[in-house]
Write an enzyme that holds these catalytic residues in place. Structure first.
Site, mmCIF file in Angstrom:
data_model
loop_
_atom_site.group_PDB
_atom_site.id
_atom_site.type_symbol
_atom_site.label_atom_id
_atom_site.label_comp_id
_atom_site.label_asym_id
_atom_site.label_seq_id
_atom_site.Cartn_x
_atom_site.Cartn_y
_atom_site.Cartn_z
ATOM 1 N N ILE A 114 53.044 -83.495 -38.494
ATOM 2 C CA ILE A 114 51.703 -83.211 -37.853
ATOM 3 C C ILE A 114 51.795 -83.002 -36.555
ATOM 4 O O ILE A 114 52.724 -83.578 -35.662
ATOM 5 C CB ILE A 114 50.332 -84.109 -38.192
ATOM 6 C CG1 ILE A 114 50.972 -85.598 -37.935
ATOM 7 C CG2 ILE A 114 50.088 -83.817 -39.685
ATOM 8 C CD1 ILE A 114 49.490 -86.483 -38.251
ATOM 9 N N GLU A 115 50.935 -82.121 -35.787
ATOM 10 C CA GLU A 115 51.351 -81.591 -34.472
ATOM 11 C C GLU A 115 51.098 -82.544 -33.542
ATOM 12 O O GLU A 115 51.632 -82.357 -32.341
ATOM 13 C CB GLU A 115 50.423 -80.503 -34.123
ATOM 14 C CG GLU A 115 48.778 -80.733 -34.108
ATOM 15 C CD GLU A 115 48.133 -80.236 -35.345
ATOM 16 O OE1 GLU A 115 47.017 -79.882 -35.497
ATOM 17 O OE2 GLU A 115 48.724 -80.359 -36.568
ATOM 18 N N GLN A 116 50.359 -83.603 -33.663
ATOM 19 C CA GLN A 116 50.499 -84.728 -32.643
ATOM 20 C C GLN A 116 51.758 -85.395 -32.409
ATOM 21 O O GLN A 116 51.884 -86.136 -31.436
ATOM 22 C CB GLN A 116 49.405 -85.840 -33.011
ATOM 23 C CG GLN A 116 48.105 -85.309 -32.714
ATOM 24 C CD GLN A 116 47.466 -84.427 -33.910
ATOM 25 O OE1 GLN A 116 48.121 -84.126 -34.891
ATOM 26 N NE2 GLN A 116 46.240 -84.216 -33.759
ATOM 27 N N GLY A 117 52.830 -85.210 -33.190
ATOM 28 C CA GLY A 117 54.400 -85.438 -32.945
ATOM 29 C C GLY A 117 54.607 -86.520 -33.976
ATOM 30 O O GLY A 117 55.373 -87.389 -33.705
ATOM 31 N N ILE A 166 51.123 -73.380 -35.323
ATOM 32 C CA ILE A 166 51.612 -73.580 -36.538
ATOM 33 C C ILE A 166 51.866 -72.531 -37.616
ATOM 34 O O ILE A 166 52.987 -72.279 -37.975
ATOM 35 C CB ILE A 166 50.903 -74.766 -37.382
ATOM 36 C CG1 ILE A 166 50.929 -76.318 -36.478
ATOM 37 C CG2 ILE A 166 51.170 -75.144 -38.728
ATOM 38 C CD1 ILE A 166 49.840 -77.092 -36.907
#
Length: 506
Positions: A320-323, A393
């Protein structure tokens, strides 16, 4: 050496008209709310600092008082640049009433722009945002009538178009960690993510500004292990200790969210909404073994729940984009966090992975879709919401699976004997002639060679070179009455198959 300060000292460090950037994400994730609260209190009591420019990549707030809501006072900010806006209804109101200049850009583009500012490069040059509302030809991310300055431009290199998100000066960078040592080194070791803390600090320091770090505890020099340091002390000017700092809005600190402890595994409840369950089941059919995948917030997160319930998480590489890599994804307002993750990297690194094509497949929400295959999730009911990491994304993944309802408001359906029956159509079609805002561009996807699937409970579509094609309908659905007549555009109809009947089992 970073100077310790009290909350009462914070606002004096920030001049009127300052350009302020911060890290933080939804659910209170790495959110420096103690610093925000101090700034807000000073403004409410004395009217300063005011006329700020505030820039954040990912949405912050509880829809009430915390996060971005702290800045949502008339006169406190003059310009806001954000990747996600829905967590602060009052800030949205200021934007809608033209009380502030409002911009909305892809979250990853903002985070990576912080990095480029810190490196003193000429802005962020990227394909992310082409053909969307961030493209200068479609508005350039401007969100209201008061917003005029062009902050993004189209450029070309070697015959290909890109967007250049322009750099700006940074006066104040606000970050958060768990610990800061006596030398000012900041560690996020017990936080669920690092986000763009390092990029925020670098951008502020190398612009000649200051960096304020909020932490839970100050520790002795040398007590942090070198690999636990997220932001080095040479970048940090001031440290505010907030002893009752919360890891998330849920309260306290759960070390399993930082990958430092095991925790009892909560039972995963099945999706209670019938139509959401149907969409998630059908979308999950697009999975393939070994895929590097991403899930978006909302209906598409149901696919993650299916994987978790089936115990098949080890078949895929989940991000997920938060890392976050791996782990058990949290749902609801804590989406963006995982229990027992296998790895946590800076969100800037994660967005580079996505931008460069490192995703095999992503599952994302879909509020509206049109005849060109464009999708809107950033402007709903005339209200700006922001895309978060959606654009970063969706433009980088090899395969994109959109998940959404066929229509909205008043829809009445039932599932009987493996069939979907429509009792009443919704008042608002979601497959329309032209989306209100382009968050995903069908023509750009075709040019990139992406595979694009659109899943609803009644029918499944794909993006073809000659248009949007219907490839499946639900058993029990009448193609003409329940699908074609309820759409605002006519899709390509060749020989649609039936969706699997077991998708409709209770």
């Amino acid at each position: 050496m970073a100077q310790a300060i009290d909350a009462a000292d914070v606002a004096a460090l920030i001049q009127d008209g300052a350009q302020v950037i911060s890290s933080g994400s939804g659910g209170g994730l790495v959110e420096p709310d103690g610093v925000f609260q101090a700034i807000e209190q000073a403004f409410l009591e004395g009217g300063h600092p005011r006329d700020l420019t505030y820039v954040h990549a990912l949405g912050m707030g509880d829809r009430k008082t915390r996060g971005t809501n702290r800045f949502a006072h008339q006169g406190m900010v003059r310009r806001v640049i954000g990747g996600h806006w829905i967590w602060s209804p009052e800030m949205l109101r200021l934007a809608e009433e033209n009380e502030i200049e409002a911009y909305c850009f892809p979250s990853g583009a903002i985070s990576l722009l912080f990095r480029e500012i810190g490196a003193r490069r000429p802005g962020l040059i990227t394909h992310v945002g082409l053909g969307t509302f961030a493209d200068p030809e479609l508005g350039g991310g401007k969100c209201n009538a008061r917003t005029h300055e062009d902050l993004v431009e189209k450029v070309s290199f070697d015959g290909r178009d890109y967007l250049r998100y322009k750099p700006f000066g940074v006066d104040v960078g606000i970050i958060r960690g768990t610990y800061a040592d006596a030398d000012g080194n900041v560690s996020c070791v017990e936080e669920p993510a690092d986000l763009d803390n390092a990029a925020v600090a670098m951008a502020a320091r190398n612009s000649g500004g200051i960096v304020i770090a909020q932490v839970r505890e100050r520790v002795a020099s040398g007590s942090l292990r070198p690999r636990e340091v997220t932001v080095t002390g040479n970048l940090v000017d001031y440290v505010l200790v907030v002893p009752d700092q919360q890891q998330t809005y849920r309260g306290g600190y759960d070390l399993s969210l930082a990958g430092l402890a095991d925790a009892p595994q909560d039972p995963i409840a099945g999706e209670s909404d019938t139509l959401r369950r149907i969409v998630a089941r059908r979308a999950a059919d697009e999975l393939f073994e070994g895929a590097v995948i991403n899930f978006g917030f909302g209906m598409s997160a149901g696919v993650a729940e299916i994987i978790a319930r089936n115990g098949t998480s080890d078949r895929y590489w989940v991000t997920i984009e938060q890392g976050i890599h791996g782990g058990e994804l949290m749902m609801g307002d804590l989406f963006g966090i995982a229990a027992r993750p296998m790895a946590i990297v800076p969100s800037t690194q994660q967005f580079d992975l996505y931008s460069g094509g490192g995703l095999d497949i992503t599952f994302l929400g879909m509020a509206e879709m049109d005849a060109e295959g464009n999708v809107n999730v950033s402007q709903l009911g005339g209200q700006m919401t922001g895309p978060g990491g959606f654009i970063d994304i969706s433009q980088g993944a090899r395969k994109v699976v959109f998940c959404g309802r066929f229509d909205a408001k008043g829809t009445q359906t039932s599932v009987e004997d493996g069939k979907l029956l429509v009792r009443q159509h919704g008042q608002y079609p979601k497959l329309i002639d032209r989306v209100a805002s382009v968050t995903f561009s069908g023509p750009e996807a075709l040019a990139r060679g992406q595979e694009v699937i659109y899943v609803t409970e009644r029918a499944t579509f794909r993006l073809a070179q000659d248009g949007v094609e219907i490839i499946e309908i639900a058993p029990g659905i009448d193609l003409e009455r329940d699908v074609l007549a309820a759409m605002e555009f006519t899709p390509i109809v060749r020989n649609p198959a039936l969706m699997r009947s077991d998708i409709f089992d209770h």
